[in-house]
Design a protein around this motif. Structure first.
Motif, PDB file in Angstrom:
ATOM      1  N   MET A  97      -2.749  58.670 -51.641  1.00 54.54           N
ATOM      2  CA  MET A  97      -4.124  58.315 -51.367  1.00 54.54           C
ATOM      3  C   MET A  97      -4.573  58.889 -50.034  1.00 54.54           C
ATOM      4  O   MET A  97      -3.757  59.231 -49.188  1.00 54.54           O
ATOM      5  CB  MET A  97      -4.264  56.800 -51.362  1.00 54.54           C
ATOM      6  N   ALA A 125     -16.722  51.169 -47.113  1.00 53.57           N
ATOM      7  CA  ALA A 125     -16.315  52.576 -47.065  1.00 53.57           C
ATOM      8  C   ALA A 125     -15.343  52.933 -48.186  1.00 53.57           C
ATOM      9  O   ALA A 125     -15.162  54.096 -48.498  1.00 53.57           O
ATOM     10  CB  ALA A 125     -15.692  52.890 -45.702  1.00 53.57           C
ATOM     11  N   VAL A 126     -14.696  51.942 -48.783  1.00 50.98           N
ATOM     12  CA  VAL A 126     -13.719  52.238 -49.848  1.00 50.98           C
ATOM     13  C   VAL A 126     -14.054  51.446 -51.107  1.00 50.98           C
ATOM     14  O   VAL A 126     -13.171  51.118 -51.887  1.00 50.98           O
ATOM     15  CB  VAL A 126     -12.267  51.917 -49.411  1.00 50.98           C
ATOM     16  N   ARG A 127     -15.336  51.183 -51.295  1.00 48.11           N
ATOM     17  CA  ARG A 127     -15.673  50.327 -52.426  1.00 48.11           C
ATOM     18  C   ARG A 127     -15.314  50.970 -53.751  1.00 48.11           C
ATOM     19  O   ARG A 127     -15.227  50.298 -54.773  1.00 48.11           O
ATOM     20  CB  ARG A 127     -17.131  49.899 -52.396  1.00 48.11           C
ATOM     21  N   GLY A 128     -15.083  52.271 -53.742  1.00 51.31           N
ATOM     22  CA  GLY A 128     -14.617  52.925 -54.962  1.00 51.31           C
ATOM     23  C   GLY A 128     -13.134  52.691 -55.208  1.00 51.31           C
ATOM     24  O   GLY A 128     -12.641  52.903 -56.309  1.00 51.31           O
ATOM     25  N   THR A 129     -12.397  52.268 -54.195  1.00 51.80           N
ATOM     26  CA  THR A 129     -10.956  52.080 -54.332  1.00 51.80           C
ATOM     27  C   THR A 129     -10.606  50.627 -54.628  1.00 51.80           C
ATOM     28  O   THR A 129      -9.666  50.347 -55.354  1.00 51.80           O
ATOM     29  CB  THR A 129     -10.238  52.501 -53.017  1.00 51.80           C
ATOM     30  N   ILE A 130     -11.367  49.719 -54.045  1.00 48.24           N
ATOM     31  CA  ILE A 130     -11.083  48.301 -54.292  1.00 48.24           C
ATOM     32  C   ILE A 130     -11.782  47.858 -55.573  1.00 48.24           C
ATOM     33  O   ILE A 130     -12.656  48.559 -56.070  1.00 48.24           O
ATOM     34  CB  ILE A 130     -11.536  47.431 -53.094  1.00 48.24           C
ATOM     35  N   THR A 131     -11.402  46.717 -56.075  1.00 51.40           N
ATOM     36  CA  THR A 131     -12.043  46.242 -57.309  1.00 51.40           C
ATOM     37  C   THR A 131     -13.426  45.687 -56.978  1.00 51.40           C
ATOM     38  O   THR A 131     -13.707  45.321 -55.840  1.00 51.40           O
ATOM     39  CB  THR A 131     -11.208  45.133 -57.972  1.00 51.40           C
ATOM     40  N   SER A 132     -14.270  45.604 -58.016  1.00 49.74           N
ATOM     41  CA  SER A 132     -15.619  45.113 -57.749  1.00 49.74           C
ATOM     42  C   SER A 132     -15.575  43.661 -57.267  1.00 49.74           C
ATOM     43  O   SER A 132     -16.382  43.257 -56.441  1.00 49.74           O
ATOM     44  CB  SER A 132     -16.512  45.262 -58.973  1.00 49.74           C
ATOM     45  N   TRP A 157     -14.940  43.716 -53.584  1.00 48.87           N
ATOM     46  CA  TRP A 157     -16.136  44.126 -52.844  1.00 48.87           C
ATOM     47  C   TRP A 157     -17.158  42.990 -52.807  1.00 48.87           C
ATOM     48  O   TRP A 157     -17.709  42.666 -51.759  1.00 48.87           O
ATOM     49  CB  TRP A 157     -16.727  45.383 -53.469  1.00 48.87           C
ATOM     50  N   ALA A 210     -20.632  56.514 -45.751  1.00 47.91           N
ATOM     51  CA  ALA A 210     -21.141  55.206 -46.175  1.00 47.91           C
ATOM     52  C   ALA A 210     -22.569  54.942 -45.713  1.00 47.91           C
ATOM     53  O   ALA A 210     -23.215  54.013 -46.188  1.00 47.91           O
ATOM     54  CB  ALA A 210     -20.219  54.106 -45.664  1.00 47.91           C
ATOM     55  N   TYR A 268     -25.022  56.577 -51.063  1.00 45.21           N
ATOM     56  CA  TYR A 268     -23.577  56.324 -51.006  1.00 45.21           C
ATOM     57  C   TYR A 268     -23.090  55.475 -52.170  1.00 45.21           C
ATOM     58  O   TYR A 268     -22.013  55.705 -52.731  1.00 45.21           O
ATOM     59  CB  TYR A 268     -23.208  55.634 -49.688  1.00 45.21           C
ATOM     60  N   ALA A 302     -19.801  56.562 -54.454  1.00 43.25           N
ATOM     61  CA  ALA A 302     -18.621  55.713 -54.638  1.00 43.25           C
ATOM     62  C   ALA A 302     -18.474  55.312 -56.104  1.00 43.25           C
ATOM     63  O   ALA A 302     -17.379  55.311 -56.667  1.00 43.25           O
ATOM     64  CB  ALA A 302     -18.729  54.464 -53.758  1.00 43.25           C
ATOM     65  N   PHE A 303     -19.605  54.999 -56.708  1.00 46.35           N
ATOM     66  CA  PHE A 303     -19.615  54.579 -58.101  1.00 46.35           C
ATOM     67  C   PHE A 303     -19.061  55.677 -59.012  1.00 46.35           C
ATOM     68  O   PHE A 303     -18.187  55.437 -59.850  1.00 46.35           O
ATOM     69  CB  PHE A 303     -21.063  54.238 -58.482  1.00 46.35           C
ATOM     70  N   GLN A 353     -15.343  56.263 -58.487  1.00 44.99           N
ATOM     71  CA  GLN A 353     -14.556  55.182 -59.082  1.00 44.99           C
ATOM     72  C   GLN A 353     -14.547  55.291 -60.604  1.00 44.99           C
ATOM     73  O   GLN A 353     -13.507  55.155 -61.238  1.00 44.99           O
ATOM     74  CB  GLN A 353     -15.125  53.830 -58.659  1.00 44.99           C
ATOM     75  N   GLU A 393     -10.784  60.762 -56.110  1.00 42.97           N
ATOM     76  CA  GLU A 393     -10.964  60.357 -54.717  1.00 42.97           C
ATOM     77  C   GLU A 393     -12.397  60.607 -54.258  1.00 42.97           C
ATOM     78  O   GLU A 393     -13.009  61.625 -54.605  1.00 42.97           O
ATOM     79  CB  GLU A 393     -10.027  61.141 -53.795  1.00 42.97           C
ATOM     80  N   THR A 450      -3.656  62.959 -47.090  1.00 46.32           N
ATOM     81  CA  THR A 450      -3.271  61.712 -47.749  1.00 46.32           C
ATOM     82  C   THR A 450      -2.123  61.053 -46.998  1.00 46.32           C
ATOM     83  O   THR A 450      -1.533  61.648 -46.093  1.00 46.32           O
ATOM     84  CB  THR A 450      -2.816  61.941 -49.212  1.00 46.32           C
ATOM     85  N   THR A 451      -1.811  59.849 -47.406  1.00 46.14           N
ATOM     86  CA  THR A 451      -0.729  59.108 -46.759  1.00 46.14           C
ATOM     87  C   THR A 451       0.618  59.773 -47.016  1.00 46.14           C
ATOM     88  O   THR A 451       1.596  59.439 -46.371  1.00 46.14           O
ATOM     89  CB  THR A 451      -0.674  57.673 -47.305  1.00 46.14           C
TER      90      THR A 451
END
Lengths: 315, 473
Positions: free
Chosen positions: A1, A98-105, A108, B225, B230, B234-235, B238, B243, B261-262
């Motif tokens: 990630m 900033a990571v709302r696409g990575t966490i679940t809704s 968020w 953001a 934005y 993001a939508f 996801q 990414e 990445t990490t």
């Protein structure tokens, strides 16, 4: 990630946890302040709290005397204080955004909802309700965030970084809460087992949701050494230092990369020393000295995690 | 301003309900007003909770605005959609051929079908793109074509948005919201689903990966953001399972793009970028850009990464080039255009300018490079003073303006304070062009001008949105 994503997740979790711990710390102090005692005793308690959070300088810049209202102002609402509840909940929300696409809704919505509600609170509004209700609210929103995270998020790398953030922050906070209370409570003069002493230790335990746990584990009088053992070494106690470092170490192993070996080793070393440590040894060397070292080690591991994973890996 | 005569989507001139609205209309008449009001409030609360918001994100973290959502859908019958979709495919196909041509042989210019200076002197023409071959010769992978209806079956294209068109997330969220609020409506009507869009988009993006890449890594590049769109970035990331990156997450090494990445650097093959050309690469375009990636254009030239949309598509959606789209369709496809262009006066031409200045109170005047409903004059809705002020601007820089007759945009019943009343609407369908095929989701984003009589549907100007139903035959 993405390293930046990991960074946001880690800080989202840390700030939420920090907000909870500030609420816990203030709550215990507030409860203690309601007990009959000399005025200077209470002032000392607030002063120690400010000192342990590194906020005494900022406090005296803003206020002339110590009152609970002033302390609440600074620690709950102050926008310049990066350790106020207001700021922590905002930062948790900003990081989540900033990571709302990575966490679940659900994550968020929970984090966003907490922040939206926080904006509705004000010192004036809080004077109407019992301040403890506000602390409860913060704690429960934090419980909710954590529950939603555990209950909805894929247990992948992203999840590991939120867990690392949660437990590193908690390790830091549990150590601080113990330190501030211990410094205050022991020299209080009253003999062990006195009524005031009992209230103070039980308030401390309650502040980390450990009062019932203590009863269950020890079935005996509350003594400083046992409190220290419970909060430092009992790995089955979810807010103990031992449990926190065990979680940090386990999660670190799952995200290891080709530069993180030394960080892992240090976390593992700390985990082992807590797992095999004895409270007698800790008390003999002085609890405060021990906690100072613990805080330094937690800080060191935080810095190393930032360097290994979160700060961009250069090409 | 009130346009006396306009096409009402729901009822005909005699006031009877059009057949494709009959099912909905019957349902609506059974619904008590309080229940409708309640549902509208519920929709607002849900959009807030989900953080489906738009526009400026203020310092206090609280300045996000909702785009008003209207719960009366815009309904398009199957046959009408079929014709519209064919017209959109044709148009986007020709536009892609045009962009390829102007950065290669420039046949259309050599043939004299479009005056050279319209293209080569255009601020949106990117000489950096000359001679660069892009995957599948596709430039505008995602197009958001703004269409309005004047009469029965009579659609006009207002604008071809070929740079970074937005709004598709609202199309998807509006549908989700309608299904959540009125599930039974969907069992009573045969409505074409829209939720495949993210899959279609991902397939389109993967289809244009650099040659030789078998399992392409796709990312969405956002300005961050604080950008007004934005939520959509993001939508989409996801929904596609890719990414969402910012410029700072990417770097270029040996002409290859990587993300940090990490676990160290990871290769990136296709970038769905939601930032403008100007900000893409500080080494080539704006030097002060912190949103882009240094060296990106080098990797792009080397054919190691695909940018979607391609650099330089702005030359084809410019309002001065718009006039020539029907000509492009004839030139590249040998077909007659299916969709109408709005007759357009170009103020850069002497005769046209004279006409425009004589007829300002009845025209719509737009800036050639303007967007978002700013910098325009709607003659019939303007005061004398406003018209005179605008006249001075046109005379000072005629090249900057075009003018069009004020179209009688169709209107759709909409909930407003006084109850249900017709409000003017447009439609932005999204056209996806990959290396294999051109695809569309039935419908698109319907925007509605909530102010009575207003023809400006942009959200920055008080516009709202509606769910868009294409009925299945």
């Amino acid at each position: 990630m993405l390293s930046r994503t990991a960074d946001h997740l880690y800080w989202m979790a840390r700030y939420m946890e920090r907000a909870e711990n500030i609420a816990r710390l203030l709550d215990v102090n507030y409860r203690l302040s309601l007990m009959p005692q000399p005025a200077d005793q209470m002032e000392k308690a607030w002063a120690a709290t400010l000192r342990i959070m590194g906020l005494d300088e900022l406090y005296w810049e803003k206020y002339d005397e110590i009152t609970p209202e002033n302390v609440f102002d600074l620690l709950i609402f102050d926008r310049e204080n990066l350790s106020s509840v207001w700021h922590c909940l905002r930062a948790a929300r900003e990081n989540a955004h900033a990571v709302r696409g990575t966490i679940t809704s659900e994550m968020w919505e929970t984090t966003n909802g907490t922040w939206l509600k926080m904006r509705d609170f004000s010192p004036a509004a809080l004077s109407d309700i019992e301040i403890s209700e506000f602390f409860e609210w913060v704690k429960y929103r934090s419980h909710l965030s954590r529950g939603v995270t555990i209950g909805t998020m894929l247990q992948d790398e992203a999840w590991r970084f939120t867990r690392i953030g949660t437990f590193l922050e908690r390790a830091d906070n549990t150590s601080r809460i113990l330190d501030v209370k211990y410094q205050l409570l022991l020299p209080a003069g009253e003999s062990e087992g006195g009524a005031a002493d009992y209230y103070q230790w039980s308030a401390l335990l309650r502040s980390v949701s450990a009062f019932e746990v203590y009863r269950k584990v020890y079935r005996d009088l509350i003594t400083p050494a046992r409190v220290a053992e419970l909060l430092l070494l009992r790995s089955d106690m979810p807010r103990s230092l031992a449990r926190c470092m065990q979680e940090v170490y386990n999660n670190l192993q799952k995200v290891a990369n080709n530069r993180s070996a030394e960080t892992e080793r240090r976390a593992g070393e700390m985990d082992a020393s807590l797992r095999f440590g004895r409270v007698d040894d800790i008390m003999r060397g002085g609890l405060h000295n021990y906690l100072v070292k613990v805080l330094a080690r937690v800080q060191d591991i935080s810095n190393r995690i930032a360097n290994d994973f979160l700060v961009p890996v250069s090409a | 301003m009130t346009i006396k005569k306009f096409f009402n989507e729901m009822t005909d001139d005699a006031g009877s309900v059009r057949s494709h609205y009959s099912g909905y209309s019957a349902w609506l008449s059974e619904m008590p007003q309080e229940r409708i009001a309640h549902k509208r409030a519920e929709a607002d609360a849900l959009f807030h909770r989900f953080g489906i918001t738009f526009a400026v994100y203020g310092e206090d973290g609280g300045k996000e605005r909702l785009i008003p959502f209207d719960i009366i859908p815009r309904i398009i019958p199957a046959d009408e959609w079929k014709a519209l979709a064919a017209g959109l495919r044709q148009r986007v196909k020709a536009l892609n051929a045009f962009i390829h041509d102007v950065y290669h042989d420039q046949n259309i210019l050599k043939a004299g079908r479009i005056p050279k200076e319209y293209v080569l002197q255009n601020g949106q023409y990117r000489p950096e793109m000359k001679g660069i071959d892009v995957a599948g010769n596709i430039y505008a992978h995602i197009a958001g074509v703004d269409v309005v209806r004047a009469g029965q079956g009579e659609f006009y294209v207002l604008e071809d948005n070929l740079r970074v068109p937005s709004g598709v997330s609202y199309m998807l969220e509006n549908r989700k919201m309608m299904m959540r609020l009125f599930p039974r409506l969907f069992s009573r009507n045969k409505i074409a689903p829209v939720d495949r869009y993210p899959d279609m988009l991902l397939n389109t993006l993967r289809s244009v990966a650099p040659t030789g890449v078998t399992d392409p890594i796709v990312v969405v590049l956002t300005p961050g953001a604080y950008n007004s769109a934005y939520f959509e970035h993001a939508f989409l990331a996801q929904q596609m399972g890719v990414e969402l990156v910012e410029g700072q997450d990417l770097f270029v090494d040996d002409d290859q793009v990587f993300m940090r990445t990490t676990r160290g650097p990871q290769r990136v093959d296709v970038i769905y970028r939601r930032i403008d050309d100007d900000f893409l690469d500080p080494l080539v375009f704006r030097k002060d850009s912190v949103l882009g990636v240094a060296g990106l254009m080098r990797a792009y030239h080397a054919g190691r990464v695909t940018l979607c949309n391609a650099v330089g598509t702005g030359v084809a959606d410019d309002k001065s080039v718009y006039v020539f789209v029907p000509e492009m369709i004839r030139f590249y496809l040998g077909e007659e255009p299916i969709l109408n262009n709005v007759p357009t006066y170009q103020c850069r031409l002497k005769d046209d300018l004279g006409y425009v200045l004589d007829h300002l109170p009845e025209l719509v005047v737009k800036e050639v490079h303007g967007a978002g409903g700013y910098g325009m004059l709607v003659g019939p809705a303007s005061t004398k003073a406003e018209i005179e002020a605008f006249r001075a601007q046109i005379v000072a820089a005629p090249d900057k303006y075009i003018a069009q007759p004020t179209l009688a945009l169709s209107a759709c019943p909409t909930f407003v304070e006084s109850g249900i009343a017709p409000r003017h609407i447009d439609l932005r369908p999204f056209v996806l062009s990959g290396s294999e095929e051109i695809q569309l989701i039935p419908g698109g984003l319907t925007r509605v001008a909530l102010r009575e009589g207003s023809l400006v549907v942009n959200s920055s100007q008080g516009g709202g949105t509606k769910d868009t139903w294409v009925l299945e035959a």
